[in-house]
Design a protein around this motif. Structure first.
Motif: not given
Ligand SMILES: Cc1cc2nc3c(=O)[nH]c(=O)nc-3n(C[C@H](O)[C@H](O)[C@H](O)COP(=O)(O)OP(=O)(O)OC[C@H]3O[C@@H](n4cnc5c(N)ncnc54)[C@H](O)[C@@H]3O)c2cc1C
Length: 317
Positions: A204, A247, A260-264, A267, A298-299
């Motif tokens: 996201r 899933t 840009g993936i938080s690592g839940a 996931h 970083g961005d």
């Protein structure tokens, strides 16, 4: 009783997972003190399979141009019965996973998927497998007289074991099929997620579908497939076929680049067994950094284009 490996292929070329399955089959055949037979259906060059220990390659040639579970399971069953096979080995590609369930019914055989490492014992026959989204390991006994083992990708390795193999052609009868053997669509040039060694994945943090060009460019330079987190496919920024995780599709590639993936945990459950994980995230506390081998804080919109340029330069030298 022999060991049979089904050598999966695409467009007459063996997949990399096939060589791992044959290497594994060779080990199992040694442990059972028997010979290794490898079955190809419109596959590649049999000599490639001799390199990994295939003493006999049974080759089926027919008009099937696409994978068909019913037809392939029927052919494997005919070879199993003809050659007196008690152990069938499959890889964990989408084809392998579909075949495993179908074949287990056809052969009345115990089927265990996600197997890692060589069998722990052969009498009783016990294998080690990953369970609960790779969070735990189970020792599973297969007590049926015929058994099917699906090995997890990148879990055993590819080992050369050259033999003077022999090639046999096999006339298999095909069941009645609803699916006609139509031509496969010509390859789009994109690397398929299931077979990819390298995967570039976006979450996201990429903000929108319009920003995927830079991930595709990075993937192109690396010869990688693209993937995404669940919300990204839920938002229709990317197709559902690219969604990885608990899933989504589980993957186990050599290099996973998460942007840009938080690592839940959901996931991670589907990507954590990848060998090297690189995480790019602008939040230094993003949970993914805990399981990353390399992290860049970083961005993504600044880092990814720079990374792509550097890789392009590197490739030119
Ligand atoms: C039953 C269940 C099953 C699920 N299955 C899955 C599954 O299979 N796969 C899956 O992915 N999820 C799954 N989820 C969802 C999961 O819990 C998370 O919600 C999801 O993985 C979050 O996706 P994300 O990391 O893309 O988004 P977010 O959690 O919103 O993370 C976005 C990240 O991007 C970073 N970021 C923002 N801007 C930038 C920038 N400019 N540069 C760099 N980084 C930036 C942020 O710091 C943040 O860490 C499941 C959830 C449930 C309840």
């Amino acid at each position: 009783m022999s060991v049979l490996v089904f050598a999966d292929s695409s467009e007459n070329k063996f997949k990399k997972t096939t060589f791992e399955a044959v290497s594994y089959g060779k080990k199992v055949a040694e442990l059972l003190n028997t010979s290794l037979i490898v079955l190809t259906i419109n596959g590649g060059n049999a000599t490639e399979l001799y390199t990994y220990g295939a003493e006999t390659v049974v080759e089926v040639k027919n008009d099937l141009k696409i994978f068909n579970t019913k037809a392939y399971a029927s052919i494997i069953k005919q070879v199993v019965e003809n050659k007196g096979i008690d152990t069938v080995i499959l890889d964990s590609s989408v084809n392998g996973l579909t075949l495993g369930a179908f074949l287990s019914v056809e052969l009345e055989a115990g089927y265990v998927s996600n197997v890692i490492g060589e069998p722990l014992s052969t009498s009783p026959f016990v294998v080690k497998r990953k369970v609960f989204s790779n969070k735990a390991l189970a020792h599973t006994e297969i007590s049926t007289s015929k058994r099917i083992i699906g090995i997890a990708k990148n879990s055993f390795g590819i080992y050369e074991h050259k033999v003077d193999g022999k090639l046999e052609s096999f006339e298999a009868t095909l069941p009645e099929l609803n699916v006609i053997s139509k031509e496969i669509n010509k390859a789009t040039g994109k690397v398929s997620l299931a077979d990819a060694d390298i995967v570039v994945s976006g979450g996201r943090g990429m903000k929108g579908a319009e920003n995927w060009g830079m991930l595709e460019e990075l993937a192109d330079v690396l010869g990688a497939a693209t993937a995404c987190s669940k919300p990204v496919s839920d938002l229709h920024w990317r197709p559902h076929s690219e969604h990885v995780g608990q899933t989504g599709k589980p993957i186990s590639c050599n290099l996973y680049i998460a942007v840009g993936i938080s690592g839940a945990i959901q996931h991670l459950a589907g990507v954590n067994s990848s060998k090297v994980k690189v995480v790019i995230n602008n939040d230094k506390d993003a949970p993914f950094f805990k399981s990353a081998d390399y992290g860049i804080v970083g961005d993504a919109f600044e880092i990814v284009p720079q990374l792509t340029e550097k890789l392009k330069e590197f490739k030119q030298h």
